[in-house]
Design an enzyme around this catalytic site. Structure first.
Site, PDB file in Angstrom:
ATOM      1  N   PHE A   1       0.823  -1.213   0.000  1.00 20.63           N
ATOM      2  CA  PHE A   1       0.000   0.000   0.000  1.00 20.63           C
ATOM      3  C   PHE A   1       0.861   1.268   0.000  1.00 20.63           C
ATOM      4  CE2 PHE A   1      -4.175  -1.715   0.787  1.00 20.63           C
ATOM      5  CZ  PHE A   1      -4.010  -2.837   1.598  1.00 20.63           C
TER       6      PHE A   1
ATOM      7  N   TYR B   1       0.626  11.241 -10.002  1.00 21.57           N
ATOM      8  CA  TYR B   1       0.251  10.150  -9.094  1.00 21.57           C
ATOM      9  C   TYR B   1      -0.206   8.933  -9.905  1.00 21.57           C
ATOM     10  CZ  TYR B   1      -2.926   7.268  -6.424  1.00 21.57           C
ATOM     11  OH  TYR B   1      -3.563   6.183  -5.888  1.00 21.57           O
TER      12      TYR B   1
ATOM     13  N   ARG C   1     -19.221   8.757  -9.349  1.00 20.15           N
ATOM     14  CA  ARG C   1     -18.100   7.882  -9.066  1.00 20.15           C
ATOM     15  C   ARG C   1     -18.588   6.540  -8.516  1.00 20.15           C
ATOM     16  NH1 ARG C   1     -16.342  11.570 -11.296  1.00 20.15           N
ATOM     17  NH2 ARG C   1     -14.449  12.825 -10.930  1.00 20.15           N
TER      18      ARG C   1
HETATM   19  C1  WQD Z   1     -15.163  12.407  -5.937  1.00 23.96           C
HETATM   20  C2  WQD Z   1     -16.237  13.337  -6.494  1.00 23.96           C
HETATM   21  C3  WQD Z   1     -15.390  15.516  -7.063  1.00 23.96           C
HETATM   22  C4  WQD Z   1     -14.427  16.635  -2.905  1.00 23.96           C
HETATM   23  C5  WQD Z   1      -9.464  10.570  -6.202  1.00 23.96           C
HETATM   24  C6  WQD Z   1      -8.176  10.140  -6.825  1.00 23.96           C
HETATM   25  C7  WQD Z   1      -8.131   8.650  -6.975  1.00 23.96           C
HETATM   26  C8  WQD Z   1      -8.412   7.989  -5.655  1.00 23.96           C
HETATM   27  C9  WQD Z   1      -9.720   8.499  -5.067  1.00 23.96           C
HETATM   28  C10 WQD Z   1      -6.296   7.397  -4.719  1.00 23.96           C
HETATM   29  C11 WQD Z   1     -15.759  14.167  -7.676  1.00 23.96           C
HETATM   30  C12 WQD Z   1     -16.392  15.609  -5.916  1.00 23.96           C
HETATM   31  C13 WQD Z   1     -14.829  15.948  -4.034  1.00 23.96           C
HETATM   32  C14 WQD Z   1     -15.147  17.792  -2.494  1.00 23.96           C
HETATM   33  C15 WQD Z   1     -16.640  17.489  -4.357  1.00 23.96           C
HETATM   34  N1  WQD Z   1      -7.351   8.217  -4.762  1.00 23.96           N
HETATM   35  N2  WQD Z   1     -15.916  16.366  -4.752  1.00 23.96           N
HETATM   36  N3  WQD Z   1     -16.230  18.168  -3.251  1.00 23.96           N
HETATM   37  O1  WQD Z   1     -11.289  12.587  -7.601  1.00 23.96           O
HETATM   38  O2  WQD Z   1     -12.846  10.577  -7.934  1.00 23.96           O
HETATM   39  O3  WQD Z   1     -10.538  10.230  -7.032  1.00 23.96           O
HETATM   40  O4  WQD Z   1      -9.608   9.916  -4.960  1.00 23.96           O
HETATM   41  O5  WQD Z   1      -6.166   6.361  -5.305  1.00 23.96           O
HETATM   42  O6  WQD Z   1      -6.847   8.297  -7.424  1.00 23.96           O
HETATM   43  O7  WQD Z   1      -8.120  10.687  -8.126  1.00 23.96           O
HETATM   44  O8  WQD Z   1     -12.249  11.307  -5.616  1.00 23.96           O
HETATM   45  O9  WQD Z   1     -13.365  12.021  -3.543  1.00 23.96           O
HETATM   46  O10 WQD Z   1     -11.751  13.635  -4.676  1.00 23.96           O
HETATM   47  O11 WQD Z   1     -13.977  13.190  -5.714  1.00 23.96           O
HETATM   48  O12 WQD Z   1     -17.626  17.869  -5.026  1.00 23.96           O
HETATM   49  O13 WQD Z   1     -14.826  18.465  -1.474  1.00 23.96           O
HETATM   50  O14 WQD Z   1     -16.592  14.279  -5.483  1.00 23.96           O
HETATM   51  O15 WQD Z   1     -15.570  16.589  -7.971  1.00 23.96           O
HETATM   52  O16 WQD Z   1     -16.851  14.329  -8.566  1.00 23.96           O
HETATM   53  P1  WQD Z   1     -11.777  11.251  -7.143  1.00 23.96           P
HETATM   54  P2  WQD Z   1     -12.790  12.574  -4.803  1.00 23.96           P
END
Ligand code: WQD
Length: 328
Positions: A72, A140, A220
């Site tokens: 991890f 990343y 997502r």
């Molecule tokens: C999810 C959705 C945002 C925060 C990332 C990494 C990925 C993995 C998981 C490591 C999106 C929206 C988010 C906020 C919001 N990490 N959002 N307000 O970007 O899908 O994936 O984390 O492996 O590699 O890329 O996850 O949780 O940041 O965003 O509206 O304060 O929530 O726009 O649609 P993401 P996330």
């Protein structure tokens, strides 16, 4: 025989470590504690150090009779990786290569790797299958893809058999609310929703409500962290039974929008989630959720917990651990 878990003091690593021990495995954790917490390791043997420290890793493998590895340990902040690429290539790529060279030299041939759906970037279509085009949009993600490629060639040349698990969106906390994400460092949605509903932030910023999705917000594939942990046990069992090197998605196969998460949270907790709509976040795809058939066929893995389970477990953890594992 023992399972070495690197990064076992982290969010997903600590929950997986505890599950591995519940299957009867002996486990030893190697963690630098840069981002992890010794408290999260509970009573599992912990060696504090770096995956690139060949002498230390060799000693751990010998002293603990290690015969399989779950890896991890990595930096995982997408934004930081774009500001400080050297830090990410050095740790996530060079460090992982040194780890893999060391465990191979110790005769270990079974390796499970924490990869990510971020390597798909903005997917061409959903659900995303493993043969979909990879188009890394961050350093990343690139570092994770590079280790997938390295593992392929170590399989071809050194007999190292591996499973690379492409995580979709890990969320939630342990079933007993003793292990979870540290919201002080995470940029992910679920911790931010919980901060808003628990009054730790003024409001959740919803990044974009003009996507071509049913309610305009990003979609997502949120998978419960306990289900994600189970997929690692399934991967180790697959390798123990002679499985060949494999790359597979780990998700639920269902897409959920930001507003759906927000409304479900309000329903479960019984109070509003203060939120404001903000412009889209650079690099965010509108939709990304997994095709899950390969993990089901090869690993016998299917996620079992619901979105309500994810949200309830996240709330129970954050409500009782405002400072993560730091009790002060
Ligand atoms: C999810 C959705 C945002 C925060 C990332 C990494 C990925 C993995 C998981 C490591 C999106 C929206 C988010 C906020 C919001 N990490 N959002 N307000 O970007 O899908 O994936 O984390 O492996 O590699 O890329 O996850 O949780 O940041 O965003 O509206 O304060 O929530 O726009 O649609 P993401 P996330």
């Amino acid at each position: 025989m023992t399972t070495l878990v690197t990064g076992g003091a982290g969010y997903i690593g600590s929950i997986t470590t505890r599950l591995l021990r519940s299957t009867g495995r002996s486990v030893v954790v190697l963690d630098s504690l840069e981002n992890g917490h010794a408290a999260a390791v509970q009573d599992t043997p912990l060696v504090v150090g770096n995956i690139a420290d060949t002498a230390l890793v060799s000693k751990v493998c010998r002293d603990h009779d290690v015969d399989e590895v779950v890896h991890f340990a990595a930096y995982k902040a997408v934004g930081e990786s774009m500001e400080n690429p050297g830090k990410y290539f050095d740790n996530n790529v060079t460090g992982s290569q040194k780890l893999i060279d060391t465990i191979s030299a110790c005769g270990i041939t079974r390796f499970v790797f924490s990869s990510t759906a971020a390597i798909y970037g903005t997917p061409e279509s959903v659900p995303v299958v493993e043969s979909s085009a990879v188009r890394c949009e961050s350093v990343y993600a690139q570092t994770k893809l590079m280790i997938e490629h390295l593992l392929h060639w170590y399989g071809q040349t050194k007999g190292l058999r591996s499973v690379s698990l492409r995580y979709f969106n890990a969320a939630g906390a342990s079933d007993d609310s003793t292990l979870g994400e540290d919201w002080r460092f995470s940029q992910n949605l679920m911790p931010h929703v919980m901060k808003a509903i628990l009054g730790e932030s003024a409001a959740l910023s919803v990044f974009g409500n003009d996507y071509s999705t049913p309610d305009g917000t990003g979609v997502r594939d949120y998978i419960h962290v306990e289900d994600l942990a189970t997929s690692h046990v399934a991967a180790l069992d697959y390798l123990s039974n002679g499985g060949q090197t494999l790359i597979c998605n780990v998700g639920t196969g269902h897409g959920t929008s930001v507003l759906e998460i927000l409304h479900a949270t309000e329903r479960i907790v019984g109070k509003p989630v203060p939120h404001v709509f903000k412009p889209r976040r650079t690099g965010d795809p509108s939709e990304c959720y997994a095709a899950t058939i390969l993990a089901a066929e090869k690993l016998g893995f299917t996620a079992s917990r619901s979105l309500d389970d994810i949200i309830s477990s996240a709330y129970a953890w954050h409500a009782t651990h405002p400072n993560g594992h730091n009790t002060n």
